[in-house]
Design a protein around this motif. Structure first.
Motif, PDB file in Angstrom:
ATOM      1  N   UNK A 208       0.839  -1.203   0.000  1.00 15.26           N
ATOM      2  CA  UNK A 208       0.000   0.000   0.000  1.00 15.26           C
ATOM      3  C   UNK A 208       0.874   1.254   0.000  1.00 15.26           C
ATOM      4  N   UNK A 216       4.258   9.266  -8.279  1.00 17.98           N
ATOM      5  CA  UNK A 216       5.290  10.240  -7.902  1.00 17.98           C
ATOM      6  C   UNK A 216       6.548  10.048  -8.749  1.00 17.98           C
ATOM      7  N   UNK A 220       8.398  12.786 -11.024  1.00 15.89           N
ATOM      8  CA  UNK A 220       9.709  13.296 -10.620  1.00 15.89           C
ATOM      9  C   UNK A 220      10.856  12.675 -11.418  1.00 15.89           C
TER      10      UNK A 220
ATOM     11  N   UNK B  72       0.552  19.819 -13.228  1.00 16.10           N
ATOM     12  CA  UNK B  72       0.841  19.845 -14.663  1.00 16.10           C
ATOM     13  C   UNK B  72      -0.446  19.971 -15.474  1.00 16.10           C
ATOM     14  N   UNK B  73      -1.533  19.323 -15.005  1.00 20.44           N
ATOM     15  CA  UNK B  73      -2.816  19.415 -15.706  1.00 20.44           C
ATOM     16  C   UNK B  73      -3.645  20.615 -15.223  1.00 20.44           C
ATOM     17  N   UNK B  80       7.600  21.810  -7.870  1.00 22.40           N
ATOM     18  CA  UNK B  80       7.634  21.351  -6.490  1.00 22.40           C
ATOM     19  C   UNK B  80       8.865  21.896  -5.780  1.00 22.40           C
ATOM     20  N   UNK B 111       8.034  17.993  -2.980  1.00 23.67           N
ATOM     21  CA  UNK B 111       8.444  16.719  -3.562  1.00 23.67           C
ATOM     22  C   UNK B 111       9.503  16.067  -2.692  1.00 23.67           C
ATOM     23  N   UNK B 113      12.502  12.794  -3.076  1.00 22.39           N
ATOM     24  CA  UNK B 113      13.104  11.753  -3.926  1.00 22.39           C
ATOM     25  C   UNK B 113      13.480  10.528  -3.112  1.00 22.39           C
ATOM     26  N   UNK B 117      10.050   8.173  -3.858  1.00 19.29           N
ATOM     27  CA  UNK B 117       9.485   9.304  -4.590  1.00 19.29           C
ATOM     28  C   UNK B 117       8.090   9.616  -4.064  1.00 19.29           C
ATOM     29  N   UNK B 118       7.827  10.910  -3.836  1.00 16.66           N
ATOM     30  CA  UNK B 118       6.489  11.298  -3.394  1.00 16.66           C
ATOM     31  C   UNK B 118       6.266  12.775  -3.698  1.00 16.66           C
ATOM     32  N   UNK B 119       5.002  13.148  -3.782  1.00 17.32           N
ATOM     33  CA  UNK B 119       4.646  14.553  -4.038  1.00 17.32           C
ATOM     34  C   UNK B 119       3.390  14.917  -3.263  1.00 17.32           C
ATOM     35  N   UNK B 147      -6.093  10.779  -1.094  1.00 18.89           N
ATOM     36  CA  UNK B 147      -4.697  10.343  -1.004  1.00 18.89           C
ATOM     37  C   UNK B 147      -4.160  10.793   0.343  1.00 18.89           C
ATOM     38  N   UNK B 149      -1.886  11.565   3.430  1.00 19.78           N
ATOM     39  CA  UNK B 149      -0.461  11.871   3.584  1.00 19.78           C
ATOM     40  C   UNK B 149      -0.067  11.740   5.051  1.00 19.78           C
ATOM     41  N   UNK B 162       4.813  10.567   3.200  1.00 18.95           N
ATOM     42  CA  UNK B 162       4.419   9.395   2.424  1.00 18.95           C
ATOM     43  C   UNK B 162       2.924   9.441   2.138  1.00 18.95           C
ATOM     44  N   UNK B 163       2.601   9.084   0.898  1.00 18.61           N
ATOM     45  CA  UNK B 163       1.209   9.134   0.437  1.00 18.61           C
ATOM     46  C   UNK B 163       0.643   7.729   0.295  1.00 18.61           C
ATOM     47  N   UNK B 164      -0.621   7.566   0.670  1.00 19.15           N
ATOM     48  CA  UNK B 164      -1.328   6.298   0.494  1.00 19.15           C
ATOM     49  C   UNK B 164      -2.605   6.540  -0.304  1.00 19.15           C
TER      50      UNK B 164
END
Lengths: 298, 298
Positions: A208, A216, A220, B72-73, B80, B111, B113, B117-119, B147, B149, B162-164
């Motif tokens: 998960x 991400x 990135x 971006x959209x 970031x 962001x 790395x 990787x996460x944003x 999402x 965090x 960290x994103x879930x």
């Protein structure tokens, strides 16, 4: 063409029919009239659209159908048979009212109450096909698909089974979640798949945590869509293998293979030291329906 | 009403605006013109539909926006800022071309790395709001949502996060998978939720094995839809907590609460001996935007 009987595999999204002479295929047809888009009144017309040319006036054609056609939302509900039991029991086919030219019967699905509630419709027929192909088979049958099933077979009976939503979850995450921007609709990377399977098997909790990372990393580090696709598949199949370990560890495993995903399961199992045998799905369905039809003849 | 500036929370599915005097709300409005349904040309008209009544001819109104508007959209891409860093850095707001009555600037997302990787876009503003509300806060901020965090704060900086996908996965499974037939659209059962969280935390591998069971139990044992709903949520949140354990174990945890799901997270953490503090999401957003606006005044 003069078919003896008609074999029908009626799933949620597809209807497939075969004109049969004993166990031999004389003709085949299919349509998108799956159970999911039909009301109860729609089933007979959908079937006739495909098989009408194979019917002869004045003769009742035996039609044996497996799959979601027998679900509560199907043509008519065929009660489940509880395991442990043989996958298909001739004489237990369920008749439904139909056109006088037709004698339609369903193969009942299987149910399990313990150790965990579970059900199947359609796979029991493929399992019967495996037993017809590999007599006296004892071991594990894995049937990858939208809802992958693992079944434990012993002495000709399904002892227990377990369903995983892996295929459906992959489709939803790849096609409809935020990951759809990063996961390719096609393409594959064997190494990324293998790494993800291994990681999920080592630490199922990490799955998960890694999912959003696909998005991400695409933002990135320009993660390639085909790598993201293989990695997503690997994480989900790895999580399934971690949960299904009691099924495959140290067992003889047969995979009923419908498409590329069966080969992905085989590769994942091979990395764990399990050399699974692959049997073609359509042939197993036909062998199972043939068995049901032959045993059920009056 | 004469607002000094306008605060904007522009997410994927919603646009919310507030007419502000310093940190005080004078007026609020919202629409469904989220980033997800707009092309780049659509953003300014969507904004003006809500804030036009608050504008005065001949005066340029400062507008500070956070969220997916800077993706971006979105309207224009705001780069970031890499962690570790303060959640919001005044002076780094990004201007976009706009109506002469508007001076629109975006709060950049964050962001990461490494280690993975996460944003984030939008949550950095709420984190800044938490720091404004709890000065010198060191610990963990959990921001439940589509999402979710988890962010580690130390010395005024976001150290890691960290994103879930938990919220999105719940929505897809409950609303679009085969489980939709068994999982209620509303209703809840505290005991079923707690049991599922505990089971997922004890054995994360079991989560994927238990999902289809919700459908099977509904078919075989008439599992109540509200119990299925709470159990599905508990399995997914439990799997998240298992993966996020390094974040919350033995830590001070603040939950930024937007709705009922924040209370579910609080209950799940309490069962693990973590008494999280809850802070209201909208207030945190406004506190963060106010901080950005105040620090950014020329």
């Amino acid at each position: 063409m003069t078919a003896d009987w008609i074999a029908v595999d009626w799933g949620t999204s597809q209807l497939r029919v075969w004109g049969m002479a004993g166990g031999r295929v004389l003709a085949a047809a299919s349509s998108d009239d799956g159970m999911g888009r039909l009301t109860p009144e729609g089933f007979q017309p959908a079937l006739l659209r495909l098989i009408e040319p194979w019917l002869t006036e004045g003769r009742q054609m035996p039609v044996i159908a497996c799959g979601m056609v027998g679900a509560r939302q199907g043509w008519a509900e065929a009660p489940y048979r509880p395991v442990p039991c043989a996958p298909v029991a001739p004489g237990l086919l369920m008749p439904v009212a139909a056109d006088p030219r037709l004698a339609v019967r369903f193969v009942p699905g299987l149910s399990q109450r313990k150790p965990a509630a579970d059900v199947m419709r359609g796979e029991e027929t493929q399992i019967a096909g495996v037993l017809a192909t590999l007599p006296n088979f004892d071991g594990i049958i894995c049937l990858p698909g939208t809802h992958t099933k693992w079944a434990h077979l012993s002495a000709g009976e399904v002892v227990s089974f377990q369903t995983f939503l892996t295929g459906e979850m992959f489709a939803l995450l790849a096609g409809q979640s935020v990951l759809r921007h990063s996961v390719g609709a096609s393409g594959w990377d064997d190494a990324a798949f293998a790494e993800a399977v291994a990681d999920a098997l080592t630490s199922p909790a990490r799955v998960s945590a890694r999912l959003f990372g696909l998005r991400a990393e695409a933002l990135l580090a320009e993660l390639a869509p085909e790598i993201a696709r293989a990695r997503l598949s690997g994480l989900l199949i790895g999580a399934e293998l971690a949960a299904a370990r009691p099924y495959w560890l140290g067992q003889r495993v047969v995979i009923v293979a419908a498409d590329g995903i069966a080969h992905a399961y085989a590769a994942a199992l091979a990395a764990q030291g399990v050399q699974a045998e692959l049997l073609p799905a359509e042939q197993m369905t036909l062998a199972g329906l043939t068995l049901a039809q032959a045993g059920d003849r009056p």
